[in-house]
Enzyme design. Structure first.
Site, mmCIF file in Angstrom:
data_model
loop_
_atom_site.group_PDB
_atom_site.id
_atom_site.type_symbol
_atom_site.label_atom_id
_atom_site.label_comp_id
_atom_site.label_asym_id
_atom_site.label_seq_id
_atom_site.Cartn_x
_atom_site.Cartn_y
_atom_site.Cartn_z
ATOM 1 N N ASP A 165 -1.823 10.930 -2.507
ATOM 2 C CA ASP A 165 -2.206 9.888 -3.472
ATOM 3 C C ASP A 165 -2.470 10.485 -4.849
ATOM 4 O O ASP A 165 -2.381 9.778 -5.867
ATOM 5 C CB ASP A 165 -3.428 9.129 -2.974
ATOM 6 C CG ASP A 165 -3.021 8.200 -1.843
ATOM 7 O OD1 ASP A 165 -2.908 8.681 -0.704
ATOM 8 O OD2 ASP A 165 -2.759 7.005 -2.118
ATOM 9 N N ARG A 218 0.854 -1.178 0.000
ATOM 10 C CA ARG A 218 0.000 0.000 0.000
ATOM 11 C C ARG A 218 0.894 1.233 0.000
ATOM 12 O O ARG A 218 2.098 1.124 0.153
ATOM 13 C CB ARG A 218 -0.961 -0.022 1.203
ATOM 14 C CG ARG A 218 -0.256 -0.510 2.462
ATOM 15 C CD ARG A 218 -0.602 0.206 3.687
ATOM 16 N NE ARG A 218 -0.422 1.641 3.579
ATOM 17 C CZ ARG A 218 0.740 2.271 3.733
ATOM 18 N NH1 ARG A 218 1.873 1.624 3.961
ATOM 19 N NH2 ARG A 218 0.805 3.594 3.639
ATOM 20 N N GLY A 219 0.253 2.405 -0.153
ATOM 21 C CA GLY A 219 1.020 3.628 -0.320
ATOM 22 C C GLY A 219 1.160 3.873 -1.813
ATOM 23 O O GLY A 219 1.498 2.955 -2.570
#
Ligand code: MRU
Length: 351
Positions: free
Chosen positions: A243, A56-57
């Site tokens: 994001d 994730r990230g």
């Protein structure tokens, strides 16, 4: 500040390992008590891992998806790049659909597709080199941003971060956490606070663990304690990742970022967004057009698989929010710093 920091001393974790045969992902669902890598042999397994938050990230999911394309290519027969592009379309689509908000995913896939344009029979090699380059460039960008972002901090600073933006979320070093690492290394940060980042607890499970591995002292706070902390005067900068950063500087990031930005402005605390240019989406004019991922309500209604909320209760679980550009004091990228971002200043930096 000293730009010759010892990067390795503060950066020991790697979430993504390409073995030459398979992709190994540090399973972030199991941290901090189990350090286990999940082996992915197919692009479908990589897409599932991205969706399930094994990896994730924003930058890390872009890198993982790039390696997913390399895995998909193994099952494709094609004489040149354009045949390969056509054959790989279902894999591109499957990987792209794994998560909607972080633009790094689509960016990495577009770059992988671009590597195939004009490629001859050596197209597979081109894909491998492109995936390697995406990963290597991310680490270099993070180190550059670390130095640039830490340069904005005055000695004696207290900082608050949100979610996990560290080595675990990138090829290494991290974005916002990279600035914090560089600031600690340069001796300008006195105190680091990390919000727990409910409901998935990226701050509590990942960020403070990651900092502990690298010998950086940090204090965990409940998300709800952030405004109270700011009022105490102990925090001078909120430092977060992103994001998707739009053409006007509006920034999508982990849910809870917006309320930190509002509280920061109220208390005279500065607000910094740190992200590589692969997170900048100049094709999206403003945050209003960003698709915000909503995840299973079970993340709110249960804890470690056990229900904690009475049966029949509904929950709403958006996992990102958008901070308007006018609440952001600085966007730090590897290309430079955009102060008080707006459409004109973003265009000057990103064209
Ligand atoms: O849902 P996640 O854990 O993937 O969300 C991650 C974030 O919101 C990060 O702040 C962002 O991706 C930047 S990571 C360098």
């Amino acid at each position: 500040m000293d730009p010759t920091i010892d990067f390795d001393r503060y950066d020991r974790i790697r979430p993504i390992r390409w073995t030459g045969e398979a992709l190994e992902l540090l399973d972030q669902r199991r941290l901090p008590f189990h350090v286990e890598y999940l082996r992915c042999d197919t692009h479908e397994a990589v897409a599932d891992a991205i969706h399930a938050l094994v990896v994730r990230g924003a930058p890390a999911i872009g890198i993982a998806a790039a390696w997913g394309v390399v895995l998909a290519a193994r099952k494709v027969q094609a004489d040149d790049g354009s045949e390969a592009i056509a054959a790989l379309e279902p894999a591109f689509a499957r990987l792209n659909a794994a998560r909607p908000t972080a633009v790094n995913l689509a960016w990495a896939l577009a770059r992988m597709r671009g590597a195939l344009v004009d490629a001859d029979a050596g197209w597979r090699e081109r894909l491998t080199l492109a995936a390697q380059a995406i990963e290597t460039e991310d680490l270099a960008a993070n180190r550059a941003m670390g130095v640039a972002g830490a340069g904005l901090l005055s000695p004696g600073s207290g900082v608050l971060t949100h979610c996990n933006t560290g080595s675990l979320a990138t090829a290494g070093f991290g974005t916002a956490l990279g600035v914090i690492r560089a600031g600690v290394a340069a001796g300008v940060i006195d105190e680091v606070f990390a919000g727990e980042t409910r409901p998935w607890n990226q701050g509590a499970r990942l960020t403070v663990w990651e900092l502990q591995q690298d010998g950086v002292d940090a204090t965990l706070i409940a998300d709800a304690a952030a405004a109270h902390l700011m009022k105490s005067g102990k925090v001078h900068w909120v430092i977060v990742g992103a994001d998707r950063i739009c053409a006007n500087g509006d920034t999508a990031n982990k849910i809870g970022t917006l309320q930190l930005a509002i509280a920061a402005r109220h208390h005279g605390v500065k607000f910094m967004v740190v992200a590589p240019s692969s997170t900048v989406d100049m094709a999206t004019a403003s945050g209003a057009a960003i698709r915000i991922e909503e995840r299973d309500a079970a993340e709110l209604l249960t804890f470690r698989g056990e229900r904690t909320v009475s049966e029949g209760v509904r929950a709403w679980n958006p996992v990102f929010d958008v901070t308007p550009h006018d609440l952001i004091d600085a966007i730090v990228t590897e290309r430079g710093v955009v102060h008080a971002p707006d459409t004109d200043r973003m265009r000057e930096m990103f064209g």
